[in-house]
Design an enzyme around this catalytic site. Structure first.
Site, short mmCIF file in Angstrom:
data_model
loop_
_atom_site.label_atom_id
_atom_site.label_comp_id
_atom_site.label_asym_id
_atom_site.label_seq_id
_atom_site.Cartn_x
_atom_site.Cartn_y
_atom_site.Cartn_z
CE LYS A 184 14.50 -16.21 -55.74
NZ LYS A 184 15.13 -15.62 -56.96
CE1 TYR A 204 15.86 -10.60 -54.98
CE2 TYR A 204 13.53 -10.66 -54.40
CZ TYR A 204 14.73 -11.31 -54.64
OH TYR A 204 14.80 -12.68 -54.53
CG PHE A 215 15.33 -8.31 -63.68
CD1 PHE A 215 15.27 -8.47 -62.30
CD2 PHE A 215 16.56 -8.10 -64.26
CE1 PHE A 215 16.42 -8.44 -61.52
CE2 PHE A 215 17.73 -8.06 -63.49
CZ PHE A 215 17.65 -8.23 -62.11
NE ARG A 227 24.95 -16.81 -55.08
CZ ARG A 227 24.16 -15.90 -55.66
NH1 ARG A 227 23.24 -15.23 -54.93
NH2 ARG A 227 24.24 -15.65 -56.94
CB THR A 280 21.26 -15.96 -61.76
OG1 THR A 280 22.18 -15.49 -60.76
CG2 THR A 280 19.95 -15.19 -61.65
NE ARG A 312 18.88 -19.64 -58.31
CZ ARG A 312 19.56 -18.54 -58.00
NH1 ARG A 312 20.82 -18.41 -58.33
NH2 ARG A 312 18.95 -17.56 -57.35
CG ASN A 354 16.11 -17.72 -59.87
OD1 ASN A 354 15.32 -17.47 -58.97
ND2 ASN A 354 17.17 -16.98 -60.12
CG HIS A 375 17.57 -14.99 -51.99
ND1 HIS A 375 18.04 -13.99 -52.82
CD2 HIS A 375 18.12 -14.77 -50.77
CE1 HIS A 375 18.84 -13.18 -52.11
NE2 HIS A 375 18.91 -13.64 -50.86
CD GLU A 422 19.80 -11.11 -48.64
OE1 GLU A 422 20.15 -10.46 -49.65
OE2 GLU A 422 19.94 -12.34 -48.54
N1 UDP Z 1 16.41 -11.95 -62.20
C1 UDP Z 1 15.65 -11.84 -63.35
N2 UDP Z 1 16.27 -11.55 -64.54
C2 UDP Z 1 17.62 -11.38 -64.63
C3 UDP Z 1 18.39 -11.48 -63.45
C4 UDP Z 1 17.76 -11.75 -62.26
O1 UDP Z 1 14.43 -12.01 -63.30
O2 UDP Z 1 18.13 -11.12 -65.72
C5 UDP Z 1 15.75 -12.25 -60.91
C6 UDP Z 1 15.99 -13.69 -60.48
O3 UDP Z 1 14.82 -14.14 -59.78
C7 UDP Z 1 17.16 -13.52 -59.53
C8 UDP Z 1 16.83 -12.19 -58.86
O4 UDP Z 1 16.28 -11.40 -59.90
O5 UDP Z 1 17.28 -14.61 -58.62
C9 UDP Z 1 18.00 -11.48 -58.22
O6 UDP Z 1 19.02 -11.33 -59.19
P1 UDP Z 1 20.54 -11.61 -58.84
O7 UDP Z 1 21.36 -11.10 -59.96
O8 UDP Z 1 20.82 -11.08 -57.47
O9 UDP Z 1 20.63 -13.21 -58.88
P2 UDP Z 1 20.86 -14.26 -57.69
O10 UDP Z 1 21.72 -13.62 -56.66
O11 UDP Z 1 19.47 -14.60 -57.17
O12 UDP Z 1 21.50 -15.44 -58.35
MG MG Z 2 21.56 -11.84 -55.68
#
Ligand code: UDP
Ligand code: MG
Length: 147
Positions: free
Chosen positions: A19, A59, A67, A95, A101, A112, A122, A125, A136
């Site tokens: 990112k 997204y 958010f 993952r 996250t 992370r 974070n 992705h 994707e």
């Molecule tokens: N995100 C955020 N606030 C939150 C949760 C997610 O800003 O409370 C952002 C963060 O950059 C995250 C992305 O939204 O990576 C997508 O969220 P997701 O729950 O899919 O998390 P990921 O799959 O990336 O772990």
């Molecule tokens: Mg996700």
């Protein structure tokens, strides 16, 4: 036979983005090194900058979340490195490699934990399913850019 071959390919691949914060901090090399050292083969790779429409579409699943606006701002503020990665059990193993996250909850040694500043910014992705990995990957790469 061809169906089995196709299925094997899809389930061995995942999609990632380094990112904008990772690019800004000069962490591209370190993160790619960690990814390849963890057994992932890079089968597609490029530096691009998403438009607002790109990030909103990517997204879309989060469009009702509080958010979403900040997430789109963040993901479009500078270039990203997008990549397709291949490994047995790629989606789940990647993952695990990136961690939770929220970096405050991410396990020691995860990308992370090492490189992310906050739950919003974070670092990376990682696709959450084989189906989304395929969607994707196709969003970011043409067939000619995948090897
Ligand atoms: N995100 C955020 N606030 C939150 C949760 C997610 O800003 O409370 C952002 C963060 O950059 C995250 C992305 O939204 O990576 C997508 O969220 P997701 O729950 O899919 O998390 P990921 O799959 O990336 O772990
Ligand atoms: Mg996700």
């Amino acid at each position: 036979m061809h169906e089995n071959l196709n299925k094997a390919m899809v389930t061995n691949r995942t999609f990632t983005m380094l990112k904008p914060d990772s690019v800004e901090k000069g962490n591209i090399g370190a993160i790619l090194e960690k990814i390849t050292a963890s057994g992932f083969r890079i089968v597609a790779l490029k530096l691009t900058q998403m438009t607002t429409a790109d990030a909103q579409a990517f997204y879309e699943v989060h469009s009702e979340r509080p958010f979403y606006g900040e997430l789109v701002e963040y993901m479009t503020r500078g270039p990203i490195v997008s990549a397709i990665l291949e490994k047995d059990n790629a989606v789940e193993d990647f993952r695990t490699l990136i961690g939770a996250t929220n970096p405050a909850e991410a396990a020691e040694g995860t990308i992370r934990k090492l490189y992310a500043a906050s739950i919003g910014e974070n670092a990376v992705h990682g696709s959450d399913s084989d189906e989304n990995a395929a969607i994707e990957s196709a969003f970011h790469f043409s067939g000619r850019e995948q090897f």
